[in-house]
Scaffold this motif. Structure first.
Motif, PDB file in Angstrom:
ATOM      1  N   VAL A 292      -9.123  12.631  -9.916  1.00 26.17           N
ATOM      2  CA  VAL A 292      -8.660  11.253 -10.075  1.00 26.17           C
ATOM      3  C   VAL A 292      -8.222  10.735  -8.706  1.00 26.17           C
ATOM      4  N   PRO A 293      -8.788   9.653  -8.212  1.00 29.69           N
ATOM      5  CA  PRO A 293      -8.347   9.115  -6.919  1.00 29.69           C
ATOM      6  C   PRO A 293      -6.976   8.454  -7.034  1.00 29.69           C
ATOM      7  N   VAL A 294      -6.255   8.451  -5.943  1.00 31.88           N
ATOM      8  CA  VAL A 294      -4.950   7.784  -5.870  1.00 31.88           C
ATOM      9  C   VAL A 294      -5.193   6.371  -5.362  1.00 31.88           C
ATOM     10  N   THR A 295      -4.950   5.379  -6.198  1.00 35.21           N
ATOM     11  CA  THR A 295      -5.297   3.988  -5.893  1.00 35.21           C
ATOM     12  C   THR A 295      -4.058   3.217  -5.445  1.00 35.21           C
ATOM     13  N   PRO A 296      -4.064   2.645  -4.239  1.00 35.19           N
ATOM     14  CA  PRO A 296      -2.929   1.806  -3.814  1.00 35.19           C
ATOM     15  C   PRO A 296      -2.886   0.493  -4.588  1.00 35.19           C
ATOM     16  N   VAL A 297      -1.707   0.094  -5.001  1.00 34.84           N
ATOM     17  CA  VAL A 297      -1.548  -1.173  -5.714  1.00 34.84           C
ATOM     18  C   VAL A 297      -1.804  -2.344  -4.772  1.00 34.84           C
ATOM     19  N   SER A 298      -1.345  -2.218  -3.533  1.00 34.06           N
ATOM     20  CA  SER A 298      -1.564  -3.264  -2.522  1.00 34.06           C
ATOM     21  C   SER A 298      -1.799  -2.584  -1.179  1.00 34.06           C
ATOM     22  N   GLN A 299      -2.401  -3.302  -0.279  1.00 31.37           N
ATOM     23  CA  GLN A 299      -2.730  -2.747   1.020  1.00 31.37           C
ATOM     24  C   GLN A 299      -1.468  -2.588   1.864  1.00 31.37           C
ATOM     25  N   ALA A 300      -1.299  -1.373   2.411  1.00 29.80           N
ATOM     26  CA  ALA A 300      -0.146  -1.085   3.274  1.00 29.80           C
ATOM     27  C   ALA A 300      -0.648  -0.873   4.696  1.00 29.80           C
ATOM     28  N   ASP A 301      -0.041  -1.579   5.649  1.00 34.39           N
ATOM     29  CA  ASP A 301      -0.461  -1.474   7.038  1.00 34.39           C
ATOM     30  C   ASP A 301       0.028  -0.176   7.665  1.00 34.39           C
ATOM     31  N   SER A 302      -0.699   0.264   8.692  1.00 35.33           N
ATOM     32  CA  SER A 302      -0.311   1.470   9.424  1.00 35.33           C
ATOM     33  C   SER A 302       0.843   1.156  10.374  1.00 35.33           C
ATOM     34  N   PRO A 303       1.637   2.175  10.746  1.00 33.56           N
ATOM     35  CA  PRO A 303       2.751   1.944  11.680  1.00 33.56           C
ATOM     36  C   PRO A 303       2.244   1.419  13.027  1.00 33.56           C
ATOM     37  N   LEU A 304       3.034   0.561  13.623  1.00 32.37           N
ATOM     38  CA  LEU A 304       2.655  -0.079  14.879  1.00 32.37           C
ATOM     39  C   LEU A 304       3.887  -0.194  15.755  1.00 32.37           C
ATOM     40  N   LEU A 305       3.773   0.267  16.990  1.00 39.13           N
ATOM     41  CA  LEU A 305       4.871   0.179  17.946  1.00 39.13           C
ATOM     42  C   LEU A 305       4.719  -1.114  18.725  1.00 39.13           C
ATOM     43  N   ALA A 306       5.643  -2.041  18.492  1.00 44.45           N
ATOM     44  CA  ALA A 306       5.621  -3.339  19.169  1.00 44.45           C
ATOM     45  C   ALA A 306       6.925  -3.491  19.935  1.00 44.45           C
ATOM     46  N   GLY A 307       6.820  -3.248  21.277  1.00 43.75           N
ATOM     47  CA  GLY A 307       8.015  -3.350  22.097  1.00 43.75           C
ATOM     48  C   GLY A 307       9.027  -2.272  21.739  1.00 43.75           C
ATOM     49  N   ASN A 308      10.190  -2.694  21.309  1.00 40.10           N
ATOM     50  CA  ASN A 308      11.266  -1.765  20.978  1.00 40.10           C
ATOM     51  C   ASN A 308      11.397  -1.573  19.461  1.00 40.10           C
ATOM     52  N   THR A 309      10.337  -1.893  18.716  1.00 35.54           N
ATOM     53  CA  THR A 309      10.393  -1.824  17.261  1.00 35.54           C
ATOM     54  C   THR A 309       9.179  -1.082  16.729  1.00 35.54           C
ATOM     55  N   CYS A 310       9.429  -0.151  15.792  1.00 36.63           N
ATOM     56  CA  CYS A 310       8.372   0.557  15.076  1.00 36.63           C
ATOM     57  C   CYS A 310       8.197  -0.146  13.733  1.00 36.63           C
ATOM     58  N   GLN A 311       7.070  -0.815  13.574  1.00 34.85           N
ATOM     59  CA  GLN A 311       6.831  -1.642  12.395  1.00 34.85           C
ATOM     60  C   GLN A 311       6.034  -0.879  11.335  1.00 34.85           C
ATOM     61  N   ASN A 312       6.162  -1.355  10.099  1.00 32.42           N
ATOM     62  CA  ASN A 312       5.410  -0.834   8.952  1.00 32.42           C
ATOM     63  C   ASN A 312       5.705   0.641   8.676  1.00 32.42           C
ATOM     64  N   VAL A 313       6.953   1.023   8.785  1.00 31.76           N
ATOM     65  CA  VAL A 313       7.367   2.400   8.483  1.00 31.76           C
ATOM     66  C   VAL A 313       7.577   2.521   6.974  1.00 31.76           C
ATOM     67  N   VAL A 314       7.045   3.589   6.386  1.00 28.14           N
ATOM     68  CA  VAL A 314       7.180   3.801   4.944  1.00 28.14           C
ATOM     69  C   VAL A 314       8.624   4.155   4.614  1.00 28.14           C
ATOM     70  N   SER A 315       9.239   3.325   3.770  1.00 22.39           N
ATOM     71  CA  SER A 315      10.617   3.599   3.331  1.00 22.39           C
ATOM     72  C   SER A 315      10.692   3.985   1.860  1.00 22.39           C
ATOM     73  N   GLN A 316       9.650   3.668   1.090  1.00 25.71           N
ATOM     74  CA  GLN A 316       9.646   3.987  -0.336  1.00 25.71           C
ATOM     75  C   GLN A 316       8.217   4.263  -0.791  1.00 25.71           C
ATOM     76  N   VAL A 317       8.059   5.316  -1.617  1.00 26.89           N
ATOM     77  CA  VAL A 317       6.774   5.682  -2.184  1.00 26.89           C
ATOM     78  C   VAL A 317       6.949   5.796  -3.700  1.00 26.89           C
ATOM     79  N   ILE A 318       6.112   5.086  -4.457  1.00 31.89           N
ATOM     80  CA  ILE A 318       6.201   5.100  -5.925  1.00 31.89           C
ATOM     81  C   ILE A 318       4.839   5.485  -6.484  1.00 31.89           C
TER      82      ILE A 318
END
Length: 601
Positions: A292-318
């Motif tokens: 059975v494949p694991v299907t994402p409900v919505s598209q989640a972006d990959s982490p991105l380092l922008a300046g002094n901020t790490c964006q799109n970090v996974v904080s919750q998995v359901i």
């Protein structure tokens, strides 16, 4: 005086020959014969039985008890006509061995235990142990202590296969190999033989995963916090049918490097695999029908380092996992919560992991009825069900925020639990009717309950399973106020309930409900109003207890037909003979007096 009379009566009994003594009735006092209505029992239960004595039989009164003294057996599905633990329509309730939605022929092979009331109990015949001298019953027997401290001798009936009349098998050189093949276990198997995977998941089993890219078998993980700091432990496996929520902490020495390289921060690492429907899928990993494949409900972006901020970090998995009994896992979906982290030394944050199991392809009728609060009777602390139009929902109470003001969230009313809650409602000055409507809605919630469910499994489509809620609003004329507005300040919810049905399995039901509003006037000149509101829930038990059983049966004295013959001979003698018979006459009088005293008790 009465003690001396009984003593003389006892002496008289010792003087009378044994054949003419009074005999009590063979029925034990207080014995009540009841028959279980749960149908046939299963075979195969073994108990420690008493020794067999040929030629000696037990003849004594029997009392059939519906419960076994210690051991219980489980019938094949279905086991009970009414399944009291089936609370989720269209879904398999954990450890509910009579739930038809589990589609299990042998529930104990999947569940670690069966909830009380979901399996049948064995049929036993019990009598007072003092009445049994020896037993050669062909059924298993046991002596146990009841709640009153009295030893009971019980025989397990309806189990014709377990008898004492079995011939022992003789084992010799010629029959050993055949018996070892038929009854042999792991001790007779080769140590080099690998064990085949089980045909289906059991409750609590780890869920198998497969990474097609690397052809690697793994387990579905649910990281959990360990130690004082709650650090994430990646090796914690998720258990089948075990819905859980865990939280753990992650620390980074250099978040700038870990932002794009650490897989725990990337959403793609949580669904780059397939889940095996059943464990036997291990035998054929190339067959995609077991995956059975694991299907994402919505598209989640990959982490991105922008300046002094790490964006799109996974904080919750359901994970949402849909199962279908022994057919295994049918669908897996995943959703994410993401956040941004500031890059600095010693950065830390918390991750939340939630796994929820539910039934696959719930029917429309089941989704409309929703979660049950009992089947059929209410279970304590389950939500009290209400109905507004055709919509079924839970009855609720006020809930306050941290500053004491009324929150949009509300507490559920739990069956059998008296509760009180309150909050402050701030309102700007408007006309009186609008103010009253808003406060009424705040007190009883939205939508306003119109009916309450009589039983915990009430169907919204069956209006006879609901009772109308009586309501008494504020009376403006009773306040005698012309320049003020009468508003409700508290709501008292009164629930009348009772037990119905058999005493051995009573079912709680709601007999009636009432909303009682308490009001007070406020002046019309106030521009801003802060009103303290209160809701109270009271459950009143109106169960009518059945009449208690009558007292113990009275002794039925059975005397031989010639019991008074010796006394007739005494009175038939002459006057000279009567001089020496004063003692027997006195004993006779005391005997009759003692019998009369016993009868009048």
């Amino acid at each position: 005086m009465f003690t001396s009379q009984l003593a003389l009566l006892y002496v008289f009994f010792l003087m009378v020959p044994e054949g003419v003594r009074p005999q009590p009735s063979p029925s034990p006092s207080g014995a009540v014969s009841t028959q279980s209505d749960l149908g046939p029992r299963t075979q195969g239960e073994t108990l420690q039985s008493s020794s067999e004595v040929p030629g000696v039989s037990t003849v004594s009164p029997t009392v059939v008890t519906p419960s076994a003294p210690g051991n219980r057996t489980v019938d094949l599905f279905p086991v009970l006509p009414i399944c009291v633990c089936d609370l989720t329509p269209g879904a398999c309730d954990m450890n509910c061995c009579c739930d038809r939605d589990c589609y299990l022929l042998h529930p104990r092979t999947v569940f670690s235990f069966c909830l009380p009331g979901s399996v049948r109990s064995s049929s036993w015949v019990c009598v007072d142990n003092s009445l049994i001298f020896r037993s050669n019953s062909p059924f298993p027997s046991r002596v146990f202590m009841d709640s009153n401290g009295i030893k009971q001798f019980c025989v397990h009936v309806n189990n014709s296969k377990l008898t004492y009349f079995q011939k022992l098998q003789k084992v010799n050189a010629t029959s050993f190999q055949a018996l070892a093949t038929e009854f042999g276990g792991e001790s007779f198997t080769s140590t080099f033989q690998t064990q085949s995977p089980p045909p289906f998941y059991r409750a609590g089993d780890p869920i198998l995963t497969y990474f097609p890219k690397w052809s690697v078998i793994g387990l579905l993980r649910q990281p959990a916090g360990v130690g004082a700091g709650g650090l994430c432990a990646e090796s914690n496996p998720a258990g089948f049918l075990e819905s859980k929520s865990t939280t753990c902490a992650r620390f980074f020495k250099n978040l700038a490097d870990s932002c794009t390289l650490d897989p725990t921060l990337n959403a793609a690492s949580y669904h780059n695999f397939t889940v095996l429907k059943v464990p036997r899928g291990l035998s054929d990993l190339q067959n995609t029908k077991f995956q059975v494949p694991v299907t994402p409900v919505s598209q989640a972006d990959s982490p991105l380092l922008a300046g002094n901020t790490c964006q799109n970090v996974v904080s919750q998995v359901i994970y949402e996992i849909e199962t279908n009994g022994t057919f295994g896992i049918q669908k897996v979906s995943i959703s994410f919560g993401q956040t941004n982290l500031t890059v600095e030394p010693g950065t830390s944050f918390q991750q939340h992991f939630i796994i929820h199991f539910r039934a696959f392809q719930q029917s429309t009728a089941a989704s409309l009825t929703g979660f049950r609060s009992g089947n059929p009777g209410y279970i304590a602390e389950k939500p009290l069900l209400a109905l507004t139009g055709d919509r079924r929902h839970s009855m609720t109470l006020l809930q306050s925020k941290g500053d004491g003001t009324c929150s949009t969230k509300r507490h559920e009313v739990q069956f059998g639990v008296n509760a009180i809650s309150g909050c402050k409602l701030r309102l700007k000055r408007v006309d009186c009717s609008h103010l009253q409507r808003e406060i009424y809605q705040t007190l009883h919630g939205s939508p306003r309950p119109e009916h309450v469910a009589i039983f915990g499994n009430a169907d919204p489509a069956q209006k006879g399973e609901w009772t109308r809620i009586l309501s008494r609003n504020c009376s403006v004329s009773a306040m005698h106020c012309t320049s003020c507005c009468v508003i409700p300040v508290s709501l008292e919810i009164q629930i009348l309930w009772a037990y119905v049905g058999l005493q051995s399995n009573p079912q709680a039901h709601v007999s009636g409900a009432r909303f009682l509003y308490h009001c007070q006037p406020i002046q019309d000149s106030q521009q801003e109003t802060e009103v303290p509101l209160t809701t109270v829930v009271t459950f009143v038990d109106i169960t009518q207890k059945p009449e208690p059983p009558r007292g113990q049966p009275r002794m039925d004295w059975k005397l031989p037909f010639d019991f008074f013959f010796p006394f007739k001979m005494v009175f038939s003698r002459g006057a000279d003979s009567q001089k020496g018979s004063v003692s027997p006459i006195l004993i006779l009088c005391l005997l009759l007096l003692g019998v009369l005293n016993l009868e009048t008790k």
